[in-house]
Design an enzyme around this catalytic site. Structure first.
Site, short mmCIF file in Angstrom:
data_model
loop_
_atom_site.label_atom_id
_atom_site.label_comp_id
_atom_site.label_asym_id
_atom_site.label_seq_id
_atom_site.Cartn_x
_atom_site.Cartn_y
_atom_site.Cartn_z
N ILE A 24 -4.07 4.63 0.81
CA ILE A 24 -4.49 4.91 2.18
C ILE A 24 -5.63 5.93 2.21
O ILE A 24 -6.59 5.79 2.98
CB ILE A 24 -3.30 5.44 3.00
N GLY A 59 -1.95 5.22 -4.16
CA GLY A 59 -2.01 4.07 -5.05
C GLY A 59 -0.97 4.04 -6.15
O GLY A 59 -0.66 2.98 -6.70
N PHE A 67 0.84 -1.20 0.00
CA PHE A 67 0.00 0.00 0.00
C PHE A 67 0.87 1.24 0.00
O PHE A 67 2.05 1.21 0.35
CB PHE A 67 -0.94 0.00 1.22
N CYS A 68 0.27 2.37 -0.41
CA CYS A 68 0.94 3.67 -0.39
C CYS A 68 -0.13 4.74 -0.21
O CYS A 68 -1.29 4.43 0.04
CB CYS A 68 1.76 3.89 -1.66
N THR A 69 0.25 5.99 -0.33
CA THR A 69 -0.67 7.09 -0.02
C THR A 69 -1.91 7.10 -0.92
O THR A 69 -3.04 7.10 -0.43
CB THR A 69 0.04 8.44 -0.13
#
EC number: 1.14.-.-
Length: 334
Positions: free
Chosen positions: A205, A180, A176-178
């Site tokens: 996120i 996508g 996952f990341c901020t």
């Protein structure tokens, strides 16, 4: 009070003509008084901008009218103040820099997982959960039981994978990341390295915080964002963190009480890392910031060079737009 709409957007798409998009896009943003930064490359578009609701809607309509830029992935949040100082459209080699040639999310990518299905996936004991963001982002918030690769930049992520992940051992990898976009490349990279079951949080996120109720959430802490809000809480409102203008690290109110903290000059994270020359430069920059603020010429965080740069970019954009209109008129005459 009118809320400022913050729009994070990206799209991987073949844009061989990306350089020609810059001038009209910048002109459109300036006319609509949209601030923030968008990156253009042959692989697509990425960035975060802010403006009124009408302005952001107009931007999305404009992008949708451009060849290849329709149906852009975007997420909206809101703030009481404009979180950006300037308007920029930059030309880049990559819209998110991993530094590995040949990684193309348009050809291969991991399996997208909806926010409402994310908890079940990462609760599976056979799944290793990896946070693809930088260490300073992870420090202020992450998912429960997530692995922190302790990277300073996204360029270091491939090396982390080589040293710590094994397709034969790690059968299921979730990332996952901020918003996508980093996971588009990280999952594509893992697939290229022979990993079979690779998953990533669709929308990142921010989408998870938007759609999953706090009482059901497995998110812990706040989410770092790349604008003047610094971080947002589970309600997607500005969090408790500030940012050191010297090293750009997020800092708490407690850290701001430290003797190491001097506004715009140093903080506990960088006090022992900056040179005397840097300290002198930061002191002068802070002085210029305060002078500019007193003249109402620029917001806090801008220095004289940045003000000059912003003016030059605006004039250049106006010049290019005028030239294009003039060329269009000549073509009609011919």
């Amino acid at each position: 009070m009118t809320k400022v709409v913050v729009c994070a957007l990206y799209k991987f798409v073949s844009l061989p003509h990306f350089e020609s998009i810059r001038a009209p896009l910048l002109a459109m943003m300036e006319q609509a008084e949209i601030k923030g930064t968008l990156l253009l490359a042959s692989e697509g578009i990425n960035g975060t901008v802010a403006g009124t609701q009408e302005a952001i809607e107009a931007l999305l309509v404009w992008l949708n009218s451009q060849n290849g830029l329709d149906n852009i992935v975007h997420k909206l949040s809101f703030d009481d103040e404009m979180p950006f100082y300037r308007t920029k459209v930059k030309l880049k080699n990559e819209i998110v820099t991993m530094g590995v040639e040949g990684i193309d999310p348009l050809k291969v990518v991991g399996t997208y997982v909806k926010p409402q299905d994310w908890n079940a996936l990462i609760s599976d004991p056979d799944v290793i959960l990896v946070d693809t963001r930088n260490d300073y982002e992870v420090q202020i918030g992450t998912f429960k039981n997530a692995v922190n690769p302790v990277t300073e930049t996204f360029r270091e992520f491939p090396e982390y994978v080589k040293q710590n992940l094994d397709p034969a051992k790690h059968k299921k990898v979730a990332m996952f990341c901020t918003g996508g976009i980093r996971c588009e490349k990280s999952t594509a990279y893992l697939k290229e390295q022979g990993f079979d079951e690779v998953y990533h949080l669709e929308g990142g996120i921010l989408k998870y915080l938007e759609e999953v109720k706090a009482e059901e959430s497995l998110w812990e802490g706040e989410c770092f964002v790349f604008d003047n809000r610094v971080a947002v809480n589970h309600d997607l409102k500005k969090g408790q963190y500030d940012q050191c203008n010297a090293c750009r690290m997020p800092i708490t109110e407690v850290e701001k009480q430290s003797p190491a903290y001097v506004q715009g000059v140093s903080c506990p994270h960088c006090i022992d890392k900056i040179s005397d020359e840097q300290r002198k430069r930061f002191v002068e920059r802070e002085r210029q910031v305060n002078l500019a603020k007193a003249r109402n010429e620029a917001h806090i965080g801008s220095d004289v060079n940045q003000v000059i740069e912003a003016r030059r970019e605006k004039k250049e954009a106006q010049r290019r737009l005028a030239a294009e209109k003039n060329n269009a008129k000549k073509s009609q005459v011919l």
